[in-house]
Motif scaffolding. Structure first.
Motif, PDB file in Angstrom:
ATOM      1  N   LEU A  43       0.820  -1.185  -0.015  1.00  0.00           N
ATOM      2  CA  LEU A  43      -0.101  -0.001  -0.084  1.00  0.00           C
ATOM      3  C   LEU A  43       0.667   1.398   0.009  1.00  0.00           C
ATOM      4  N   VAL A  44       2.037   1.293   0.625  1.00  0.00           N
ATOM      5  CA  VAL A  44       2.806   2.526   0.680  1.00  0.00           C
ATOM      6  C   VAL A  44       3.592   2.639  -0.616  1.00  0.00           C
ATOM      7  N   GLU A  45       3.699   1.471  -1.262  1.00  0.00           N
ATOM      8  CA  GLU A  45       4.275   1.588  -2.753  1.00  0.00           C
ATOM      9  C   GLU A  45       3.413   2.142  -3.725  1.00  0.00           C
ATOM     10  N   ALA A  46       2.027   1.774  -3.617  1.00  0.00           N
ATOM     11  CA  ALA A  46       1.081   2.461  -4.514  1.00  0.00           C
ATOM     12  C   ALA A  46       0.756   3.941  -4.188  1.00  0.00           C
ATOM     13  N   PRO A  47       1.110   4.720  -5.326  1.00  0.00           N
ATOM     14  CA  PRO A  47       0.866   6.040  -5.160  1.00  0.00           C
ATOM     15  C   PRO A  47      -0.468   6.751  -4.861  1.00  0.00           C
ATOM     16  N   THR A  48      -1.501   6.190  -5.330  1.00  0.00           N
ATOM     17  CA  THR A  48      -2.710   6.571  -5.248  1.00  0.00           C
ATOM     18  C   THR A  48      -3.349   6.263  -3.690  1.00  0.00           C
ATOM     19  N   VAL A  49      -2.656   5.677  -2.906  1.00  0.00           N
ATOM     20  CA  VAL A  49      -3.252   5.290  -1.768  1.00  0.00           C
ATOM     21  C   VAL A  49      -2.536   6.068  -0.645  1.00  0.00           C
ATOM     22  N   LEU A  95      -3.933  14.408   4.981  1.00  0.00           N
ATOM     23  CA  LEU A  95      -4.612  13.469   6.046  1.00  0.00           C
ATOM     24  C   LEU A  95      -5.549  14.371   6.889  1.00  0.00           C
ATOM     25  N   LEU A  96      -5.329  15.358   6.967  1.00  0.00           N
ATOM     26  CA  LEU A  96      -6.615  16.286   7.843  1.00  0.00           C
ATOM     27  C   LEU A  96      -7.780  16.514   6.907  1.00  0.00           C
ATOM     28  N   ALA A  97      -7.664  16.560   5.472  1.00  0.00           N
ATOM     29  CA  ALA A  97      -8.863  16.247   5.009  1.00  0.00           C
ATOM     30  C   ALA A  97      -9.660  15.051   4.509  1.00  0.00           C
ATOM     31  N   ALA A  98      -8.732  13.999   5.127  1.00  0.00           N
ATOM     32  CA  ALA A  98      -9.338  12.607   4.723  1.00  0.00           C
ATOM     33  C   ALA A  98     -10.595  12.434   5.754  1.00  0.00           C
ATOM     34  N   THR A 126     -10.568   2.491   6.382  1.00  0.00           N
ATOM     35  CA  THR A 126     -10.273   3.854   6.527  1.00  0.00           C
ATOM     36  C   THR A 126      -9.977   4.445   5.491  1.00  0.00           C
ATOM     37  N   ASP A 127     -10.037   5.848   5.557  1.00  0.00           N
ATOM     38  CA  ASP A 127      -9.333   6.520   4.212  1.00  0.00           C
ATOM     39  C   ASP A 127      -7.736   6.958   4.088  1.00  0.00           C
ATOM     40  N   ALA A 128      -7.237   6.751   5.336  1.00  0.00           N
ATOM     41  CA  ALA A 128      -5.832   7.061   5.318  1.00  0.00           C
ATOM     42  C   ALA A 128      -5.049   6.257   6.415  1.00  0.00           C
ATOM     43  N   VAL A 129      -3.993   6.134   6.213  1.00  0.00           N
ATOM     44  CA  VAL A 129      -3.186   5.310   7.222  1.00  0.00           C
ATOM     45  C   VAL A 129      -1.749   6.272   7.333  1.00  0.00           C
ATOM     46  N   VAL A 130      -1.395   6.359   8.634  1.00  0.00           N
ATOM     47  CA  VAL A 130      -0.071   6.806   9.058  1.00  0.00           C
ATOM     48  C   VAL A 130       0.631   5.942   9.901  1.00  0.00           C
ATOM     49  N   LEU A 131       1.768   5.405   9.445  1.00  0.00           N
ATOM     50  CA  LEU A 131       2.678   4.262   9.873  1.00  0.00           C
ATOM     51  C   LEU A 131       3.842   4.895  10.931  1.00  0.00           C
ATOM     52  N   ALA A 132       3.442   5.051  12.049  1.00  0.00           N
ATOM     53  CA  ALA A 132       4.307   5.548  13.050  1.00  0.00           C
ATOM     54  C   ALA A 132       4.932   4.200  13.862  1.00  0.00           C
ATOM     55  N   VAL A 181      -1.253   6.026   2.404  1.00  0.00           N
ATOM     56  CA  VAL A 181      -0.635   5.368   3.564  1.00  0.00           C
ATOM     57  C   VAL A 181       0.724   5.649   3.472  1.00  0.00           C
ATOM     58  N   VAL A 182       1.030   6.581   4.567  1.00  0.00           N
ATOM     59  CA  VAL A 182       2.361   7.372   4.464  1.00  0.00           C
ATOM     60  C   VAL A 182       3.156   6.933   5.827  1.00  0.00           C
ATOM     61  N   HIS A 183       4.428   6.885   5.925  1.00  0.00           N
ATOM     62  CA  HIS A 183       5.248   6.801   6.969  1.00  0.00           C
ATOM     63  C   HIS A 183       5.226   8.043   7.964  1.00  0.00           C
ATOM     64  N   ALA A 184       5.400   7.937   9.277  1.00  0.00           N
ATOM     65  CA  ALA A 184       5.425   8.965  10.037  1.00  0.00           C
ATOM     66  C   ALA A 184       6.568  10.051   9.670  1.00  0.00           C
TER      67      ALA A 184
END
Length: 470
Positions: free
Chosen positions: A180-186, A201-204, A346-352, A188-191
């Motif tokens: 998912l991180v490697e797919a640019p349209t999704v 992320l705030l708009a998701a 979910t609409d967005a994921v942050v990977l901490a 999912v971002v690392h912290a």
């Protein structure tokens, strides 16, 4: 583009540093006044920046300001944090602010000030390989000089008597979420990239933060503060069994002293591995102020009745993950204690989800035949932070923040940066430009009273004076 061949070798350097993060920057700052030491440090980035994606407003460094690049080895150095404040005419405001822990953005600004004023640093230089030349009894360090766009501009080669690796860490992405991180349209971002994606992320509609350490807490708090009351739509979950506080008692902090580092290094390998795994709360918990701020914000949102639309669940891991349609993510979760499973859309994921030591294999491939490894194929590192190499290699390779398995949880800690840099320079020069304390903790670690090993390294040869045409 076609790059030119390697130019003729220049006179060998006493020390080549690879990577310019806080730890090699500390080494460069302490090496700066040693006029008989010829050192240069390379980094492929265009300039120094320290975790730019996590410089969230109000986020603080978790060590006191005295744990700067140099103070705990040389408080009279011109590169102290206090001297940075003086140079920027901010010393009196800092005095009245009464802050022992500074903001991350301020620590980054301090480090950039040091980096901008040291002549030994070479940014836009990507190190490609390190080899040992047995005929010349020198290391060969091949690099690519990059232009302003990060494209190859020229090749270079430096010869060095010694090398220090400070290549740092890299973001860790759990295997189920890697596609998912490697797919640019999704989304999912690392912290590590949080601030760059913060507006998205705030708009998701719904955001999930995965990871229950300090970064996860700071990101959850930042999102919570900027989403409307009653419509927060936030999940925060992670593998640890609780939103656990960081161990910050005064005696607990003595695990980040040279005394404990020496004790840990002398333990058997299996014992060290068990300790590192069990001591996560020393450096991976959440500081008390952040947990209090999160609770205060959640409580404030109950004043008009009702509860905030948030879910905070520890003890959960992601089994698998996938996309729903093109913009939503489905996480398959399992609770470790209940052994129950569920799905979360979910609409967005942050990977901490933290960082891992960057593998040394690529840079050190040319030295692989000379490396001595432990039972798990990790490089062995002696008490003076030197890789153990075949005796035929007379040069030394030092490591910074690549030795948790041999030196313990203090390896990535900023508070030990100056001490480790001083240890390396004392060993490298064969003298003691930075006298180090014989005792640093009230705690006595272990029953056997080992004689303190302060490494002035007087038994090593002194540096050869620089001569034109060597």
């Amino acid at each position: 583009m076609t790059t030119p061949a390697h130019p003729a070798p220049e006179a060998p350097r006493d020390l080549v540093g690879i990577g310019i993060g806080p730890f090699n920057l500390s080494l460069a700052a302490l090496a700066d006044p040693l006029t008989d030491l010829d050192a240069v440090f390379y980094d492929q980035r265009p300039a120094f920046h320290w975790h730019p994606g996590l410089l969230i407003d109000g986020a603080r460094v978790q060590v006191p300001f005295l744990a700067d690049l140099v103070t705990l080895a040389d408080p009279a150095s011109p590169w102290t944090f206090l001297n940075h404040l003086k140079a920027r005419e901010r010393l009196f405001p800092f005095y009245f602010a009464e802050r022992f822990h500074i903001q991350r953005a301020e620590y980054d600004a301090y480090c950039r000030w040091v980096a901008e004023n040291l002549n030994s640093l070479r940014f836009h230089h990507q190190v490609d390989a390190v080899r040992w030349n047995p005929e010349r009894r020198l290391f060969e360090v091949d690099y690519t000089q990059l232009d302003a766009d990060g494209e190859a501009e020229a090749l270079g080669r430096t010869h060095a008597r010694n090398v220090v690796l400070g290549v740092g860490t890299e973001p860790h992405v759990p295997d189920p979420l890697r596609p998912l991180v490697e797919a640019p349209t999704v989304p999912v971002v690392h912290a590590a990239d949080y601030l760059r994606h913060r507006d998205t992320l705030l708009a998701a509609g719904h955001v999930t933060v995965i990871g229950t350490g300090q970064s996860g807490a700071e990101i959850f708090l930042d999102l919570l503060r900027h989403r409307p009351a009653g419509h927060e739509r936030l999940h925060w979950l992670g593998r640890t069994e609780a939103f656990a506080p960081m161990e910050y008692s005064k005696l607990g902090l003595e695990h980040f002293t040279p005394d404990y580092t020496r004790y840990f290094h002398a333990l058997a390998e299996p014992v060290r591995d068990r300790l590192v795994a069990s001591q996560w709360q020393l450096h991976k918990g959440i500081d008390a102020d952040t947990t209090a701020a999160i609770h205060d914000e959640l409580y404030r949102r109950t004043l008009d009745g009702g509860w905030p639309d948030t879910v905070l669940t520890p003890g959960v891991h992601v089994r698998t993950a996938g996309r729903v349609a093109t913009t939503r993510i489905e996480l398959h979760l399992e609770h470790d204690q209940q052994k129950t499973r569920t799905r979360l859309t979910t609409d967005a994921v942050v990977l901490a989800t933290g960082y891992r030591e960057r593998p040394l294999g690529r840079v050190l491939a040319g030295l692989d035949p000379y490396l001595r490894r432990d039972s798990r194929e990790r490089p062995r590192v002696d008490e003076r932070f030197r890789l153990l190499l075949d005796p035929s290699v007379t040069g030394r390779v030092y490591v910074q923040n690549a030795e948790t398995h041999t030196h313990g949880v203090g390896a990535p800690d900023l508070g030990l940066a100056a001490w480790r840099s001083a240890t390396i320079l004392n060993d490298l020069t064969g003298r003691e430009p930075y006298p180090l304390p014989s005792r640093t903790a009230f705690t006595t670690f272990g029953l056997e009273q080992a004689r303190p090993q302060i490494p002035p390294a007087r038994d090593h040869r002194a540096l050869t004076p620089l001569v034109e045409g060597i």
